[in-house]
Write an enzyme that holds these catalytic residues in place. Structure first.
Site, short mmCIF file in Angstrom:
data_model
loop_
_atom_site.label_atom_id
_atom_site.label_comp_id
_atom_site.label_asym_id
_atom_site.label_seq_id
_atom_site.Cartn_x
_atom_site.Cartn_y
_atom_site.Cartn_z
N CYS A 164 0.82 -1.21 0.00
CA CYS A 164 0.00 0.00 0.00
C CYS A 164 0.86 1.26 0.00
O CYS A 164 0.41 2.33 -0.42
CB CYS A 164 -0.95 0.01 1.19
SG CYS A 164 -0.12 -0.07 2.80
N SER A 223 9.45 3.06 6.31
CA SER A 223 8.00 3.06 6.47
C SER A 223 7.55 4.34 7.16
O SER A 223 8.34 5.04 7.81
CB SER A 223 7.55 1.86 7.31
OG SER A 223 7.94 0.66 6.70
N GLU A 266 7.73 -0.71 11.41
CA GLU A 266 6.50 -1.40 10.99
C GLU A 266 6.80 -2.86 10.67
O GLU A 266 7.71 -3.18 9.90
CB GLU A 266 5.93 -0.69 9.75
CG GLU A 266 4.67 -1.31 9.23
CD GLU A 266 4.65 -1.39 7.71
OE1 GLU A 266 3.88 -2.21 7.19
OE2 GLU A 266 5.42 -0.67 7.06
N GLY A 301 -13.95 -5.28 6.08
CA GLY A 301 -12.86 -6.14 5.59
C GLY A 301 -12.22 -6.88 6.74
O GLY A 301 -11.77 -6.25 7.70
N LYS A 321 -6.03 -9.58 6.31
CA LYS A 321 -4.87 -9.35 7.19
C LYS A 321 -4.91 -7.98 7.84
O LYS A 321 -4.75 -7.83 9.04
CB LYS A 321 -3.57 -9.51 6.39
CG LYS A 321 -3.29 -10.93 5.95
CD LYS A 321 -2.00 -10.99 5.14
CE LYS A 321 -1.72 -12.40 4.65
NZ LYS A 321 -0.48 -12.45 3.83
N MET A 322 -5.14 -6.93 7.02
CA MET A 322 -5.14 -5.56 7.54
C MET A 322 -6.33 -5.34 8.47
O MET A 322 -6.19 -4.73 9.53
CB MET A 322 -5.18 -4.57 6.38
CG MET A 322 -3.92 -4.58 5.53
SD MET A 322 -2.51 -3.85 6.37
CE MET A 322 -2.88 -2.12 6.20
#
Length: 545
Positions: free
Chosen positions: A144, A203, A208, A285, A288-289
């Site tokens: 992303c 990041s 991260e 959603g 994973k995120m």
């Protein structure tokens, strides 16, 4: 001299066949001074030989037509471009590791989402990239926050040009626009960049953890893909080692260590402090995120939330893992209804089109004053799940991955200190990787020298044993064999030490390569076909498939 045209497969094949035919006529030209001989001689002398060949041909054919002379010169010029200029680039200089990247630091999210390559498409992308004329190996790191392509290029300039054009073709973004936002790094700089990425230094949120998992996924997906070769796979595997070591030896992962955790912190920063425990949270959603967002909400004290997902299976799994937390599942068809009852909406789906538009949000009822009177949309998806037009709606605020910079600004001094500690590790690991890559240069010579010595040892051992007769014992045979191996190993120890450049001594790569060339000459270890021609033939074969 630069090669004026790209190495298209058909042209390469023609040049190679022309080269073969010239070799067949070498003997007839020798008496008149022509020197177009095989490609196994040193490059510099080959260039002089070709130039002399041009002069001799012209002198010998003074009565021939101008067109014939022009044709000969043209053929030789083409060979000269292939055999000298290209050879200078591809044999005197080793292939370069190059990264062509667009990240959150240089490129807006609108462009990054156009360039994003889904994980399932990485093998296809590697295959297409390695089909380019000047690219040997490739890997794709698409997240992303970044879209970076790592390649081993035969030519830096042409390789970058080909990859940039490929990126433009696959994304629809003009080359001129890509060039405004991309960054280019070569060799040691490219290596250090990937190590910093893997360590979480590049990041938005220092340390991260998700990026290390994404680097691991590059290696996992690349296994078995032809273009994910020795140099690139070695680079990414070493980057994983660096990422693990940095996280183990420093406190870099303390605090917000992922995009998902930063998104939760951002939302809480925007809400009035008294409403943190009572704000109505909606997560769209459960991948994973989404799962990480839920976990970070729980870590911040949230005990109830609604999760919208296509199926209930993942939500049930999360609910089972986070016992004592009220997680209410709703299907995607009830998304707008759930949004109407939420104060904060997190979106993290793989949808390629927005889930919320301006008109959708306009219809939602206003939120209460206890949460500031604003409905927050925190979109951490690329491509984005919430249209930018939502920002125009009164009573709504939209934040995407680019807005997470606000969270990062919190502990600047501590971040710098941790980054300095990590950089020391990265510098050390970069030297080790470069030493490993340098050592690859001499591997063929080491193998050939050992094979050469082994052939002599075996032949002389056979002679010795035959003179000793058939009645010698196995013990004696073994003793003689061990003796011959010991002598060879001791004789080879010195040359082998001088063929290795592993960073443990002061020997430079140039000195090691000089030793390699000297041993090649002394023991006639040169291969029958040049490195350049091997690479060109490989590209011709690729074009045929």
């Amino acid at each position: 001299m630069a090669v004026s045209t790209s190495f298209a497969g058909a042209k390469l094949e023609a040049l190679l066949s022309r080269s073969s035919s010239s070799a067949a006529t070498t003997s007839s030209r020798a008496s008149s001074g022509s020197c177009l001989v095989g490609s196994v001689r040193p490059i510099r002398s080959r260039r002089l030989q070709i130039q002399r060949g041009v002069r001799c041909e012209v002198a010998a054919s003074s009565d021939a037509s101008a067109a014939a002379v022009e044709s000969v010169a043209s053929n030789i010029s083409a060979l000269e471009q292939l055999k000298t200029s290209a050879a200078d680039r591809y044999t005197k200089e080793r292939s370069s590791i190059v990264v062509i990247g667009l990240s959150i630091h240089t490129t807006p999210v609108e462009m990054r989402e156009k360039l994003a390559i889904p994980e399932a498409e990485w093998p296809r992308a590697i295959e297409e990239l390695c089909g380019l004329n000047h690219i040997e190996e490739a890997a794709v790191l698409s997240t992303c926050n970044r879209m970076e392509i790592y390649v081993v290029a035969l030519s830096q300039h042409r390789g970058v040009k080909e990859v940039t054009e490929w990126m433009s073709k696959t994304s629809g973004v003009p080359v001129s626009e890509l060039c405004q936002h991309r960054f280019l790094l070569y060799n040691k700089d490219a290596t250090q960049h990937l190590f910093e990425v893997s360590a979480g230094l590049d990041s938005l949120v220092l340390g991260e953890g998700q990026i290390l998992a994404q680097v691991k996924q590059v290696v996992k997906v690349g296994q078995g893909v032809v273009g994910f070769g020795r140099n690139i796979s070695g680079l990414f595997k070493h980057a994983i080692t660096v990422g693990k070591r940095v996280r183990t030896e420093t406190n870099i992962a303390a605090g917000a260590v992922s995009v998902s955790s930063a998104s939760v912190e951002l939302a809480l920063m925007k809400l009035p402090a008294p409403s943190h425990a009572t704000a109505r949270m909606l997560v769209i959603g459960a991948g994973k995120m989404g799962k990480l967002v839920i976990k970070h909400l729980v870590a911040k004290g949230c005990t109830k939330m609604v999760v919208v997902n296509r199926t209930e299976e993942r939500v049930a799994s999360i609910r089972e893992e986070l016992k004592g937390i009220e997680i209410i599942y709703k299907p995607l068809t009830e998304m707008l209804t759930c949004a109407a009852e939420a104060d904060v909406v997190f979106t993290s789906t793989a949808s390629e089109t927005p889930l919320f538009f301006k008109d959708d949000v306009k219809e939602l009822p206003a939120v209460g004053p206890e949460t500031g009177g604003l409905r927050l949309f925190v979109d951490i998806s690329v491509p984005r799940n919430v249209g930018s037009c939502v920002s125009d709606v009164d009573g709504a605020r939209l934040y995407n991955v680019d807005d997470l910079k606000e969270v990062v600004a919190a502990n600047k001094e501590d971040r710098i200190r941790k980054a300095m500690e990590a950089q020391e590790i990265i510098t050390e690991e970069s030297k080790q990787f470069e030493a490993w890559r340098d050592s690859l240069e001499t591997v063929p010579t080491i193998k050939k020298l050992r094979a050469y010595a082994e052939r002599i040892r075996a032949a002389e051992l056979d002679k010795c044993l035959s003179k000793m007769g058939d009645d010698i014992s196995k013990k004696t045979r073994r003793a003689v064999d061990d003796l011959s191996r010991g002598i060879v190993n001791k004789l080879l120890h010195g040359p082998m030490q001088h063929l290795r450049c592993d960073g443990s001594d002061s020997r430079t790569l140039s000195e090691t390569l000089e030793n390699m060339h000297a041993l090649n000459r002394m023991f006639s270890l040169e291969t029958e076909i040049s490195v350049l021609e091997q690479k060109i033939r490989a590209k011709v074969e690729q074009t045929r498939k």
